[in-house]
Design an enzyme around this catalytic site. Sequence first.
Site, mmCIF file in Angstrom:
data_model
loop_
_atom_site.group_PDB
_atom_site.id
_atom_site.type_symbol
_atom_site.label_atom_id
_atom_site.label_comp_id
_atom_site.label_asym_id
_atom_site.label_seq_id
_atom_site.Cartn_x
_atom_site.Cartn_y
_atom_site.Cartn_z
ATOM 1 N N LEU A 144 7.410 -1.839 -7.077
ATOM 2 C CA LEU A 144 8.424 -2.413 -6.197
ATOM 3 C C LEU A 144 9.609 -1.470 -6.283
ATOM 4 O O LEU A 144 9.922 -0.970 -7.359
ATOM 5 C CB LEU A 144 8.855 -3.803 -6.689
ATOM 6 C CG LEU A 144 7.944 -4.997 -6.390
ATOM 7 C CD1 LEU A 144 8.579 -6.265 -6.952
ATOM 8 C CD2 LEU A 144 7.705 -5.173 -4.906
ATOM 9 N N ASP A 145 10.273 -1.233 -5.150
ATOM 10 C CA ASP A 145 11.431 -0.339 -5.147
ATOM 11 C C ASP A 145 12.471 -0.791 -6.161
ATOM 12 O O ASP A 145 12.575 -1.980 -6.473
ATOM 13 C CB ASP A 145 12.108 -0.331 -3.764
ATOM 14 C CG ASP A 145 11.175 0.181 -2.684
ATOM 15 O OD1 ASP A 145 10.295 0.993 -3.023
ATOM 16 O OD2 ASP A 145 11.325 -0.238 -1.532
ATOM 17 N N TYR A 146 13.293 0.156 -6.566
ATOM 18 C CA TYR A 146 14.399 -0.076 -7.501
ATOM 19 C C TYR A 146 15.247 -1.272 -7.054
ATOM 20 O O TYR A 146 15.600 -2.134 -7.840
ATOM 21 C CB TYR A 146 15.249 1.205 -7.529
ATOM 22 C CG TYR A 146 16.461 1.162 -8.418
ATOM 23 C CD1 TYR A 146 16.319 1.189 -9.809
ATOM 24 C CD2 TYR A 146 17.745 1.127 -7.880
ATOM 25 C CE1 TYR A 146 17.437 1.172 -10.641
ATOM 26 C CE2 TYR A 146 18.868 1.112 -8.704
ATOM 27 C CZ TYR A 146 18.701 1.132 -10.081
ATOM 28 O OH TYR A 146 19.801 1.113 -10.904
ATOM 29 N N THR A 186 14.412 -3.681 -4.924
ATOM 30 C CA THR A 186 13.638 -4.846 -4.466
ATOM 31 C C THR A 186 13.286 -5.700 -5.679
ATOM 32 O O THR A 186 12.903 -5.174 -6.722
ATOM 33 C CB THR A 186 12.337 -4.387 -3.755
ATOM 34 O OG1 THR A 186 12.692 -3.599 -2.626
ATOM 35 C CG2 THR A 186 11.498 -5.569 -3.285
#
Length: 248
Positions: free
Chosen positions: A107-109, A111
């Site tokens: 998961l993105d930083y 998100t």
Amino acid sequence: MEVEFEMERLQKVIAHAGAASRRKAEELIIEGKVKVNGKVVKELGTKVSSSDRVEVNGIPLESEEKVYFLFYKPRGVISAVSDDKDRKVVTDYFPLIKQRIYPIGRLDYDTSGILLLTNDGDFANLLMHPRYEIDKTYVARLQGIPTKQSLRQLEKGVKLEDGVTAPAKTKVLSAEKQKQRSIVEITIHEGKNRQVRRMFEAVGHPVQKLKRERFAFLTLNGLNAGESRELTPHEVKQLRALAETGSH
């Protein structure tokens, strides 16, 4: 009657036992630091079974117990086991876990939401393989309010620089006309880099905040950001079955 042992590649066995990553295991084999039944083995393709005695740097390999966690990733945390910029990573939230766990996908930083972690390489590969269409549901706060046409475009597939996205499901949860923002739920089964953000951007609605609410049938129920729980054996079995049948 002979007992049959399943044969597996040596570097895979080393990685699964948590002694080193697969790439590092390959380096160790080439450097002659791995022994099988007392003999140095330098061949990468070597296959071994559970009856073989494997030593890495003189230490016998013990098979790590397989563990599976569901984690509520907070924003501002990296989906990795280490970070060269010394930022917080997801495994920092598991200080008491002896096994070498790592996230399944990422998961993105910025998100938040559901992320699975394990030390079971086969299980991780199964869930990450694009061929096995496992649904992932996100809730996004967007700039502006998407039209029916924009939503239809997302559902059909959006052209991004790395190809057209697979069909998605969308649902507007709320729309604030005065503030010109909305909250939209989207379900996808791919895992391209920053995919959800790029999809909404492609239809003219940048994401202000993003959270992954569901992974297949799993939800964040009962967890706060930064908390985790072990998956039950039944959940692990269900996820395997889902991936292997390629259905949602």
